[in-house]
Design a protein around this motif. Structure first.
Motif, PDB file in Angstrom:
ATOM      1  N   GLY A  13       0.844  -1.181   0.000  1.00 26.67           N
ATOM      2  CA  GLY A  13       0.000   0.000   0.000  1.00 26.67           C
ATOM      3  C   GLY A  13       0.885   1.238   0.000  1.00 26.67           C
ATOM      4  N   ASP A  14       0.592   2.185   0.896  1.00 27.49           N
ATOM      5  CA  ASP A  14       1.390   3.416   0.988  1.00 27.49           C
ATOM      6  C   ASP A  14       2.150   3.517   2.299  1.00 27.49           C
ATOM      7  OD1 ASP A  14       0.174   4.003  -1.404  1.00 27.49           O
ATOM      8  OD2 ASP A  14      -1.022   5.674  -0.662  1.00 27.49           O
ATOM      9  N   CYS A  15       2.289   2.410   3.028  1.00 30.66           N
ATOM     10  CA  CYS A  15       2.791   2.493   4.400  1.00 30.66           C
ATOM     11  C   CYS A  15       4.213   3.033   4.513  1.00 30.66           C
ATOM     12  CB  CYS A  15       2.685   1.137   5.096  1.00 30.66           C
ATOM     13  SG  CYS A  15       3.835  -0.128   4.507  1.00 30.66           S
ATOM     14  N   ILE A  16       5.011   2.923   3.455  1.00 28.88           N
ATOM     15  CA  ILE A  16       6.403   3.383   3.548  1.00 28.88           C
ATOM     16  C   ILE A  16       6.556   4.861   3.201  1.00 28.88           C
ATOM     17  CG2 ILE A  16       7.287   1.082   3.004  1.00 28.88           C
ATOM     18  CD1 ILE A  16       7.968   2.154   0.186  1.00 28.88           C
ATOM     19  N   TYR A  17       5.460   5.513   2.830  1.00 27.40           N
ATOM     20  CA  TYR A  17       5.530   6.913   2.425  1.00 27.40           C
ATOM     21  C   TYR A  17       5.441   7.859   3.628  1.00 27.40           C
ATOM     22  CZ  TYR A  17       4.642   4.997  -2.255  1.00 27.40           C
ATOM     23  OH  TYR A  17       4.703   4.290  -3.426  1.00 27.40           O
ATOM     24  N   GLN A  18       5.684   9.131   3.333  1.00 23.38           N
ATOM     25  CA  GLN A  18       5.693  10.162   4.361  1.00 23.38           C
ATOM     26  C   GLN A  18       4.290  10.478   4.885  1.00 23.38           C
ATOM     27  OE1 GLN A  18       6.905  10.394   1.208  1.00 23.38           O
ATOM     28  NE2 GLN A  18       8.782  11.618   1.120  1.00 23.38           N
ATOM     29  N   ASP A  19       4.281  11.135   6.045  1.00 26.77           N
ATOM     30  CA  ASP A  19       3.055  11.754   6.561  1.00 26.77           C
ATOM     31  C   ASP A  19       2.880  13.067   5.803  1.00 26.77           C
ATOM     32  OD1 ASP A  19       1.089  13.127   7.947  1.00 26.77           O
ATOM     33  OD2 ASP A  19       2.360  13.548   9.689  1.00 26.77           O
ATOM     34  N   PHE A  20       1.794  13.196   5.055  1.00 28.56           N
ATOM     35  CA  PHE A  20       1.585  14.466   4.361  1.00 28.56           C
ATOM     36  C   PHE A  20       0.270  15.136   4.744  1.00 28.56           C
ATOM     37  CE2 PHE A  20      -1.501  12.545   1.687  1.00 28.56           C
ATOM     38  CZ  PHE A  20      -0.981  11.461   1.029  1.00 28.56           C
ATOM     39  N   TYR A  21      -0.380  14.642   5.779  1.00 28.75           N
ATOM     40  CA  TYR A  21      -1.645  15.223   6.212  1.00 28.75           C
ATOM     41  C   TYR A  21      -1.496  16.186   7.384  1.00 28.75           C
ATOM     42  CZ  TYR A  21      -5.358  13.147   3.407  1.00 28.75           C
ATOM     43  OH  TYR A  21      -6.223  12.838   2.380  1.00 28.75           O
ATOM     44  N   SER A  22      -0.332  16.291   7.951  1.00 27.04           N
ATOM     45  CA  SER A  22      -0.152  17.192   9.096  1.00 27.04           C
ATOM     46  C   SER A  22       1.028  18.128   8.842  1.00 27.04           C
ATOM     47  CB  SER A  22       0.067  16.408  10.390  1.00 27.04           C
ATOM     48  OG  SER A  22       1.205  15.570  10.286  1.00 27.04           O
ATOM     49  N   GLY A  23       0.785  19.122   8.010  1.00 27.52           N
ATOM     50  CA  GLY A  23       1.832  20.095   7.714  1.00 27.52           C
ATOM     51  C   GLY A  23       2.814  19.584   6.678  1.00 27.52           C
ATOM     52  N   GLU A  24       4.085  19.964   6.842  1.00 29.27           N
ATOM     53  CA  GLU A  24       5.115  19.562   5.892  1.00 29.27           C
ATOM     54  C   GLU A  24       5.251  18.033   5.864  1.00 29.27           C
ATOM     55  OE1 GLU A  24       6.822  21.573   3.882  1.00 29.27           O
ATOM     56  OE2 GLU A  24       5.752  23.327   4.666  1.00 29.27           O
ATOM     57  N   TRP A  25       5.537  17.495   4.676  1.00 25.43           N
ATOM     58  CA  TRP A  25       5.730  16.047   4.558  1.00 25.43           C
ATOM     59  C   TRP A  25       6.852  15.615   5.490  1.00 25.43           C
ATOM     60  CZ3 TRP A  25       4.980  13.636  -0.915  1.00 25.43           C
ATOM     61  CH2 TRP A  25       3.752  14.089  -1.443  1.00 25.43           C
ATOM     62  N   SER A  26       6.647  14.513   6.203  1.00 29.59           N
ATOM     63  CA  SER A  26       7.620  14.165   7.237  1.00 29.59           C
ATOM     64  C   SER A  26       7.723  12.668   7.482  1.00 29.59           C
ATOM     65  CB  SER A  26       7.245  14.860   8.554  1.00 29.59           C
ATOM     66  OG  SER A  26       6.000  14.382   9.033  1.00 29.59           O
ATOM     67  N   TYR A  27       8.866  12.308   8.069  1.00 28.73           N
ATOM     68  CA  TYR A  27       9.100  10.967   8.603  1.00 28.73           C
ATOM     69  C   TYR A  27       9.451  11.098  10.078  1.00 28.73           C
ATOM     70  CZ  TYR A  27       9.442   8.264   4.206  1.00 28.73           C
ATOM     71  OH  TYR A  27       9.173   7.613   3.024  1.00 28.73           O
ATOM     72  N   ASP A  28       9.124  10.087  10.843  1.00 28.97           N
ATOM     73  CA  ASP A  28       9.574   9.957  12.221  1.00 28.97           C
ATOM     74  C   ASP A  28      10.505   8.747  12.274  1.00 28.97           C
ATOM     75  OD1 ASP A  28       9.161   8.432  14.987  1.00 28.97           O
ATOM     76  OD2 ASP A  28       8.829  10.571  15.348  1.00 28.97           O
ATOM     77  N   GLN A  29      11.748   8.959  12.674  1.00 29.08           N
ATOM     78  CA  GLN A  29      12.740   7.891  12.613  1.00 29.08           C
ATOM     79  C   GLN A  29      12.347   6.684  13.448  1.00 29.08           C
ATOM     80  OE1 GLN A  29      15.096   7.064  10.819  1.00 29.08           O
ATOM     81  NE2 GLN A  29      16.830   6.141  11.894  1.00 29.08           N
ATOM     82  N   ASN A  30      11.835   6.897  14.642  1.00 27.37           N
ATOM     83  CA  ASN A  30      11.465   5.769  15.503  1.00 27.37           C
ATOM     84  C   ASN A  30      10.347   4.941  14.881  1.00 27.37           C
ATOM     85  OD1 ASN A  30      13.359   6.438  17.470  1.00 27.37           O
ATOM     86  ND2 ASN A  30      11.919   7.770  18.563  1.00 27.37           N
ATOM     87  N   GLU A  31       9.319   5.617  14.380  1.00 26.74           N
ATOM     88  CA  GLU A  31       8.211   4.898  13.752  1.00 26.74           C
ATOM     89  C   GLU A  31       8.657   4.192  12.491  1.00 26.74           C
ATOM     90  OE1 GLU A  31       4.198   6.064  13.653  1.00 26.74           O
ATOM     91  OE2 GLU A  31       4.491   7.816  14.929  1.00 26.74           O
ATOM     92  N   LEU A  32       9.580   4.812  11.754  1.00 22.41           N
ATOM     93  CA  LEU A  32      10.090   4.191  10.525  1.00 22.41           C
ATOM     94  C   LEU A  32      10.825   2.900  10.841  1.00 22.41           C
ATOM     95  CD1 LEU A  32      10.613   4.326   7.443  1.00 22.41           C
ATOM     96  CD2 LEU A  32      12.722   5.572   7.986  1.00 22.41           C
ATOM     97  N   LEU A  33      11.660   2.904  11.865  1.00 21.09           N
ATOM     98  CA  LEU A  33      12.412   1.701  12.234  1.00 21.09           C
ATOM     99  C   LEU A  33      11.478   0.569  12.641  1.00 21.09           C
ATOM    100  CD1 LEU A  33      15.358   3.304  14.258  1.00 21.09           C
ATOM    101  CD2 LEU A  33      15.471   2.280  11.986  1.00 21.09           C
ATOM    102  N   ILE A  34      10.434   0.892  13.390  1.00 17.40           N
ATOM    103  CA  ILE A  34       9.460  -0.121  13.793  1.00 17.40           C
ATOM    104  C   ILE A  34       8.765  -0.701  12.562  1.00 17.40           C
ATOM    105  CG2 ILE A  34       7.267  -0.480  15.000  1.00 17.40           C
ATOM    106  CD1 ILE A  34       8.201   1.692  17.007  1.00 17.40           C
ATOM    107  N   LEU A  35       8.373   0.174  11.637  1.00 18.70           N
ATOM    108  CA  LEU A  35       7.700  -0.260  10.413  1.00 18.70           C
ATOM    109  C   LEU A  35       8.599  -1.155   9.570  1.00 18.70           C
ATOM    110  CD1 LEU A  35       5.341  -0.058   8.336  1.00 18.70           C
ATOM    111  CD2 LEU A  35       6.492   1.984   7.434  1.00 18.70           C
ATOM    112  N   VAL A  36       9.834  -0.735   9.363  1.00 20.60           N
ATOM    113  CA  VAL A  36      10.767  -1.507   8.536  1.00 20.60           C
ATOM    114  C   VAL A  36      11.006  -2.887   9.136  1.00 20.60           C
ATOM    115  CG1 VAL A  36      13.150  -1.632   7.709  1.00 20.60           C
ATOM    116  CG2 VAL A  36      11.864   0.507   7.496  1.00 20.60           C
TER     117      VAL A  36
END
Length: 281
Positions: A181-204
């Motif tokens: 799906g789109d799970c590896i993409y950035q958050d673009f619904y809350s201001g500037e497009w962004s990643y959170d490193q901790n959440e990314l590591l958990i997801l990966v």
């Protein structure tokens, strides 16, 4: 004709002009499953028309990866039993209460509830939304479900991530294919497009635990294992370099110090994504 990924797995490629995501098809001996329903009734019909030309077991379920409009607006048209994570259903119950005419979309962009990109793509894909009818999933799960399609198993697991907290992946172990799906993409619904490193590591970590040869993302061409893992390694490495930095200039300087080179365009975008994520904390 749908494109073949493996013996029992097919997909319809994404179409960026109107933000149509890739749709999937998994065929068992007993029944078949569709991955995501498309970004409009027309998108769903295009997919179903291709299915009619194939000699496959009947479709029984549509599995939804997450709540965003481009993955759910075709549910009513597909008209099959729909499965999603419980949070996805909650989101769709809310979406059903909204109006989708131009004025309503513009108002939600003005208030910050919707973003300009999605509004513009909705208008392009569906100039007339008078008869758009949303559907709520029929069946939900909490963590993970497995389906025996007959000769092939399909695993659906909730993985979350910053793009959409309800995101789920669909894994076909017999074919070593995974729909992300789109799970590896950035958050673009809350201001500037962004990643959170901790959440990314958990997801990966959740994604890498599966033995996968081919990954299908919503808005890119499929990637093999080496390509996807290289992407994950590059993204998490940049996240580590940025660390907790909230100033782009300092994050770029740190990247140059560590990598001994200036970031390219894509790397600079990822640096900005992690900086934006830090600024939101």
């Amino acid at each position: 004709m749908l494109k073949k990924l493996a013996n029992r797995v097919y997909y319809m490629p994404h179409y960026s002009d109107t933000d149509r995501p890739a749709l999937g098809l998994i065929c068992g001996d007993t029944f078949s499953v569709i991955v995501d329903s498309g970004n409009s009734p027309a998108h769903a019909r295009d997919f179903l028309n291709l299915l009619e030309k194939m000699d496959i077991p009947p479709v029984k379920f549509v599995v939804i990866t997450h709540w965003h409009w481009d993955h759910i607006f075709g549910m009513k048209t597909m008209n099959f039993l729909t499965i999603s994570h419980e949070e996805t259903k909650e989101k769709l119950e809310y979406l059903k209460t909204l109006k989708w005419d131009d004025a309503a979309l513009d108002a939600r962009v003005e208030s910050g509830e919707e973003i300009e990109f999605c509004r513009d793509m909705i208008k392009l894909e569906m100039p007339n939304r008078d008869y758009l009818e949303l559907k709520v999933p029929d069946l939900t799960f909490t963590n993970k479900i497995e389906m025996d399609l007959g000769g092939v198993t399909c695993v659906v697991e909730h993985v979350g991530g910053v793009h959409a907290q309800d995101s789920s992946i669909i894994y076909i172990p017999d074919e070593k294919v995974m729909f992300l799906g789109d799970c590896i993409y950035q958050d673009f619904y809350s201001g500037e497009w962004s990643y959170d490193q901790n959440e990314l590591l958990i997801l990966v970590d959740k994604i890498k635990k599966y033995d996968v040869n081919t990954y299908v993302t919503g808005h890119q061409d499929p990637k093999n294992r080496e390509e996807m893992w290289n992407f994950f390694d590059e993204l998490t490495s940049i996240g580590e370099i940025v660390s907790n930095e909230v100033l782009l200039e300092k994050a770029v300087a740190r990247f140059k110090e560590v990598r001994k080179t200036a970031p390219n365009e894509e790397q600079l975008e990822f640096i900005q994504n992690f900086v934006s994520g830090n600024q939101k904390k």
